[in-house]
Design a protein around this motif. Structure first.
Motif, PDB file in Angstrom:
ATOM      1  N   ASP A  58       6.995  -0.732 -11.213  1.00 32.14           N
ATOM      2  CA  ASP A  58       7.293   0.647 -10.842  1.00 32.14           C
ATOM      3  C   ASP A  58       8.806   0.895 -10.004  1.00 32.14           C
ATOM      4  O   ASP A  58       8.831   1.530  -9.030  1.00 32.14           O
ATOM      5  CB  ASP A  58       6.323   1.418 -10.040  1.00 32.14           C
ATOM      6  CG  ASP A  58       5.163   1.492 -11.120  1.00 32.14           C
ATOM      7  OD1 ASP A  58       5.143   1.607 -12.304  1.00 32.14           O
ATOM      8  OD2 ASP A  58       4.104   2.064 -10.279  1.00 32.14           O
ATOM      9  N   VAL A  59       9.720  -0.060 -10.547  1.00 30.02           N
ATOM     10  CA  VAL A  59      11.054  -0.023  -9.628  1.00 30.02           C
ATOM     11  C   VAL A  59      11.858   1.069 -10.379  1.00 30.02           C
ATOM     12  O   VAL A  59      11.918   1.572 -11.284  1.00 30.02           O
ATOM     13  CB  VAL A  59      11.677  -1.415 -10.038  1.00 30.02           C
ATOM     14  CG1 VAL A  59      13.138  -1.493  -9.270  1.00 30.02           C
ATOM     15  CG2 VAL A  59      10.898  -2.442  -9.390  1.00 30.02           C
ATOM     16  N   ARG A  60      12.474   1.938  -9.345  1.00 27.60           N
ATOM     17  CA  ARG A  60      13.152   3.216  -9.480  1.00 27.60           C
ATOM     18  C   ARG A  60      14.241   3.357  -8.437  1.00 27.60           C
ATOM     19  O   ARG A  60      13.877   2.972  -7.080  1.00 27.60           O
ATOM     20  CB  ARG A  60      12.350   4.218  -9.740  1.00 27.60           C
ATOM     21  CG  ARG A  60      11.572   4.673  -8.775  1.00 27.60           C
ATOM     22  CD  ARG A  60      10.417   5.651  -9.191  1.00 27.60           C
ATOM     23  NE  ARG A  60       9.471   6.432  -8.263  1.00 27.60           N
ATOM     24  CZ  ARG A  60       8.447   5.647  -8.133  1.00 27.60           C
ATOM     25  NH1 ARG A  60       8.107   4.625  -8.537  1.00 27.60           N
ATOM     26  NH2 ARG A  60       7.577   6.089  -7.218  1.00 27.60           N
ATOM     27  N   GLY A  61      15.138   3.982  -8.768  1.00 27.07           N
ATOM     28  CA  GLY A  61      15.970   4.604  -7.429  1.00 27.07           C
ATOM     29  C   GLY A  61      15.460   6.054  -7.237  1.00 27.07           C
ATOM     30  O   GLY A  61      15.389   6.804  -8.282  1.00 27.07           O
ATOM     31  N   GLU A  62      15.272   6.174  -5.707  1.00 22.49           N
ATOM     32  CA  GLU A  62      15.056   7.739  -5.340  1.00 22.49           C
ATOM     33  C   GLU A  62      16.119   8.314  -4.535  1.00 22.49           C
ATOM     34  O   GLU A  62      16.930   7.406  -3.703  1.00 22.49           O
ATOM     35  CB  GLU A  62      13.765   7.402  -4.629  1.00 22.49           C
ATOM     36  CG  GLU A  62      12.288   7.002  -5.446  1.00 22.49           C
ATOM     37  CD  GLU A  62      10.959   7.167  -4.738  1.00 22.49           C
ATOM     38  OE1 GLU A  62      11.251   7.883  -3.708  1.00 22.49           O
ATOM     39  OE2 GLU A  62      10.200   6.760  -5.249  1.00 22.49           O
ATOM     40  N   ALA A  63      16.380   9.591  -4.706  1.00 22.52           N
ATOM     41  CA  ALA A  63      17.230  10.007  -3.908  1.00 22.52           C
ATOM     42  C   ALA A  63      16.869   9.998  -2.529  1.00 22.52           C
ATOM     43  O   ALA A  63      15.793  10.189  -2.095  1.00 22.52           O
ATOM     44  CB  ALA A  63      17.618  11.583  -4.273  1.00 22.52           C
ATOM     45  N   HIS A  64      18.056   9.864  -1.686  1.00 17.06           N
ATOM     46  CA  HIS A  64      17.671   9.701  -0.039  1.00 17.06           C
ATOM     47  C   HIS A  64      16.881   8.590   0.368  1.00 17.06           C
ATOM     48  O   HIS A  64      16.694   8.502   1.447  1.00 17.06           O
ATOM     49  CB  HIS A  64      17.199  10.933   0.328  1.00 17.06           C
ATOM     50  CG  HIS A  64      17.867  12.209   0.070  1.00 17.06           C
ATOM     51  ND1 HIS A  64      19.261  12.484   0.037  1.00 17.06           N
ATOM     52  CD2 HIS A  64      17.342  13.216  -0.872  1.00 17.06           C
ATOM     53  CE1 HIS A  64      19.682  13.418  -0.366  1.00 17.06           C
ATOM     54  NE2 HIS A  64      18.569  14.212  -1.055  1.00 17.06           N
ATOM     55  N   ARG A  65      16.328   7.548  -0.596  1.00 13.00           N
ATOM     56  CA  ARG A  65      15.537   6.390  -0.254  1.00 13.00           C
ATOM     57  C   ARG A  65      16.467   5.122  -0.630  1.00 13.00           C
ATOM     58  O   ARG A  65      16.351   4.488   0.141  1.00 13.00           O
ATOM     59  CB  ARG A  65      14.077   6.446  -0.829  1.00 13.00           C
ATOM     60  CG  ARG A  65      13.309   7.587   0.220  1.00 13.00           C
ATOM     61  CD  ARG A  65      12.011   7.404  -0.326  1.00 13.00           C
ATOM     62  NE  ARG A  65      10.791   8.433   0.447  1.00 13.00           N
ATOM     63  CZ  ARG A  65       9.628   8.475   0.318  1.00 13.00           C
ATOM     64  NH1 ARG A  65       9.059   7.641  -0.694  1.00 13.00           N
ATOM     65  NH2 ARG A  65       9.045   9.347   0.969  1.00 13.00           N
ATOM     66  N   GLY A  66      16.762   5.227  -2.056  1.00 14.91           N
ATOM     67  CA  GLY A  66      17.329   4.108  -2.665  1.00 14.91           C
ATOM     68  C   GLY A  66      16.492   3.311  -3.610  1.00 14.91           C
ATOM     69  O   GLY A  66      15.288   4.056  -3.994  1.00 14.91           O
ATOM     70  N   LEU A  67      16.481   2.132  -3.698  1.00 15.91           N
ATOM     71  CA  LEU A  67      15.679   1.198  -4.680  1.00 15.91           C
ATOM     72  C   LEU A  67      14.334   1.131  -4.120  1.00 15.91           C
ATOM     73  O   LEU A  67      14.064   0.490  -2.941  1.00 15.91           O
ATOM     74  CB  LEU A  67      16.303  -0.232  -5.027  1.00 15.91           C
ATOM     75  CG  LEU A  67      15.863  -0.575  -6.201  1.00 15.91           C
ATOM     76  CD1 LEU A  67      16.189  -0.268  -7.442  1.00 15.91           C
ATOM     77  CD2 LEU A  67      16.546  -2.165  -6.159  1.00 15.91           C
ATOM     78  N   ALA A 123       0.982  -1.287  -0.053  1.00 10.61           N
ATOM     79  CA  ALA A 123      -0.077   0.060  -0.070  1.00 10.61           C
ATOM     80  C   ALA A 123       0.666   1.197   0.145  1.00 10.61           C
ATOM     81  O   ALA A 123       0.139   2.330  -0.524  1.00 10.61           O
ATOM     82  CB  ALA A 123      -0.861   0.108   1.218  1.00 10.61           C
ATOM     83  N   THR A 124       2.131   0.952   0.418  1.00  6.10           N
ATOM     84  CA  THR A 124       3.198   2.278   0.548  1.00  6.10           C
ATOM     85  C   THR A 124       4.267   1.824  -0.287  1.00  6.10           C
ATOM     86  O   THR A 124       4.630   0.343  -0.373  1.00  6.10           O
ATOM     87  CB  THR A 124       3.409   2.754   1.941  1.00  6.10           C
ATOM     88  OG1 THR A 124       3.649   1.698   2.718  1.00  6.10           O
ATOM     89  CG2 THR A 124       1.933   3.290   2.499  1.00  6.10           C
ATOM     90  N   PRO A 125       5.208   2.635  -0.808  1.00  5.81           N
ATOM     91  CA  PRO A 125       6.446   2.278  -1.463  1.00  5.81           C
ATOM     92  C   PRO A 125       7.346   1.187  -0.628  1.00  5.81           C
ATOM     93  O   PRO A 125       7.517   1.429   0.542  1.00  5.81           O
ATOM     94  CB  PRO A 125       7.101   3.306  -1.749  1.00  5.81           C
ATOM     95  CG  PRO A 125       5.900   4.157  -2.066  1.00  5.81           C
ATOM     96  CD  PRO A 125       5.017   3.921  -0.788  1.00  5.81           C
ATOM     97  N   TYR A 126       7.692   0.339  -1.341  1.00  5.47           N
ATOM     98  CA  TYR A 126       8.669  -0.698  -0.564  1.00  5.47           C
ATOM     99  C   TYR A 126      10.178  -0.230  -0.771  1.00  5.47           C
ATOM    100  O   TYR A 126      10.297   0.051  -2.184  1.00  5.47           O
ATOM    101  CB  TYR A 126       8.766  -2.106  -1.212  1.00  5.47           C
ATOM    102  CG  TYR A 126       9.734  -3.205  -0.495  1.00  5.47           C
ATOM    103  CD1 TYR A 126       9.499  -4.025   0.608  1.00  5.47           C
ATOM    104  CD2 TYR A 126      10.924  -3.364  -1.365  1.00  5.47           C
ATOM    105  CE1 TYR A 126      10.310  -4.623   1.040  1.00  5.47           C
ATOM    106  CE2 TYR A 126      11.845  -4.365  -0.605  1.00  5.47           C
ATOM    107  CZ  TYR A 126      11.608  -4.931   0.476  1.00  5.47           C
ATOM    108  OH  TYR A 126      12.636  -5.793   0.796  1.00  5.47           O
ATOM    109  N   VAL A 127      10.967   0.005   0.117  1.00  5.79           N
ATOM    110  CA  VAL A 127      12.254   0.379  -0.157  1.00  5.79           C
ATOM    111  C   VAL A 127      13.229  -0.628   0.314  1.00  5.79           C
ATOM    112  O   VAL A 127      13.305  -1.075   1.414  1.00  5.79           O
ATOM    113  CB  VAL A 127      12.542   1.643   0.970  1.00  5.79           C
ATOM    114  CG1 VAL A 127      14.008   2.117   0.728  1.00  5.79           C
ATOM    115  CG2 VAL A 127      11.477   2.756   0.427  1.00  5.79           C
ATOM    116  N   ALA A 128      14.150  -1.062  -0.643  1.00  5.35           N
ATOM    117  CA  ALA A 128      14.967  -2.121  -0.520  1.00  5.35           C
ATOM    118  C   ALA A 128      16.025  -1.742   0.933  1.00  5.35           C
ATOM    119  O   ALA A 128      16.341  -0.670   1.007  1.00  5.35           O
ATOM    120  CB  ALA A 128      15.962  -2.451  -1.574  1.00  5.35           C
ATOM    121  N   THR A 129      16.434  -2.829   1.598  1.00  2.00           N
ATOM    122  CA  THR A 129      17.164  -2.865   2.814  1.00  2.00           C
ATOM    123  C   THR A 129      18.758  -2.578   2.000  1.00  2.00           C
ATOM    124  O   THR A 129      19.571  -2.331   2.512  1.00  2.00           O
ATOM    125  CB  THR A 129      16.956  -4.018   3.447  1.00  2.00           C
ATOM    126  OG1 THR A 129      17.466  -5.122   2.789  1.00  2.00           O
ATOM    127  CG2 THR A 129      15.788  -3.930   4.310  1.00  2.00           C
TER     128      THR A 129
END
Length: 220
Positions: free
Chosen positions: A178-187, A138-144
């Motif tokens: 919708d996989v992408r790299g985001e600044a200050h968050r990561g993959l 329901a909210t974006p998954y951020v890879a560890t």
């Protein structure tokens, strides 16, 4: 769980709302236990020096905004970790319950000034505490961590499977989009988990799972 009745801006970032909820809850708990008392890591996720807790002390509250129902959630670690609450945790939960009496407004910065009412209904059968063989983020998954030597899709899927193992979940078939790299968050990306059996919630996975990210809902 709390429902938002008014004040939320359109397209508010779930992580911004979750961070505001965390700040408000910590302040209210501090008022209950006393201004001079150290706020236990159970509530803050940090030790007395301000560093993130790790190892055996890493169990602490998670905070989330679930955009489908508009619910704010404060989730106890024993639910997330699929175990019984320890005696000390029950003491912390009593302090938490006391601190949330009369909690009716959340100032969430750019996400708005939110009016709240207690509401556990949307956390039940069809919500974060539901039961289903298939769950969607329901909210974006951020890879560890971002595995090297493979593409972003495979790296994110591998990270999700590792997180499921760490959380005591059966290993699922993982679909990512919708996989992408985001600044200050990561993959980051959207994730669908397909288990071979019905699995109960809550399911929170990934690097931002304690602050609103990686929150999953059952598919109907």
């Amino acid at each position: 769980a709390f429902a938002i009745t008014t004040g939320l801006v359109q397209d508010a970032d779930p992580l911004d709302v979750a961070r505001a909820l965390r700040r408000a809850v910590m302040a209210r708990v501090q008022a209950v236990i006393g201004a001079r008392e150290h706020l236990p890591p159970y509530f803050s996720g940090h030790d007395e020096q301000g560093a993130p807790v790790r190892g055996d002390q890493a169990s602490h509250l998670a905070f989330a905004y679930e955009p489908r129902s508009g619910c704010l959630l404060v989730l106890a670690p024993h639910l997330i970790e699929r175990r019984e609450a320890e005696r000390k945790e029950l003491d912390h939960l009593r302090d938490l319950d006391g601190s949330l009496v009369g909690f009716r407004e959340l100032r969430a910065g750019r996400a708005g000034r939110l009016t709240l009412v207690p509401n556990a209904e949307d956390s039940g059968r069809d919500g974060v505490l539901g039961l289903s063989p298939t769950w969607e983020s329901a909210t974006p998954y951020v890879a560890t961590r971002h595995a090297k030597g493979c593409g972003a899709l495979r790296a994110l899927a591998a990270d999700v499977r590792a997180e499921c193992r760490r959380s005591g979940l059966p290993e699922p078939d993982v679909g990512v989009a919708d996989v992408r790299g985001e600044a200050h968050r990561g993959l980051t990306g959207r994730v669908r988990l397909s288990f071979g059996q019905s699995v109960p919630g809550p399911i929170l996975l990934g690097r931002t799972r304690y602050l609103g990210g990686g929150l999953f809902l059952p598919c109907k």
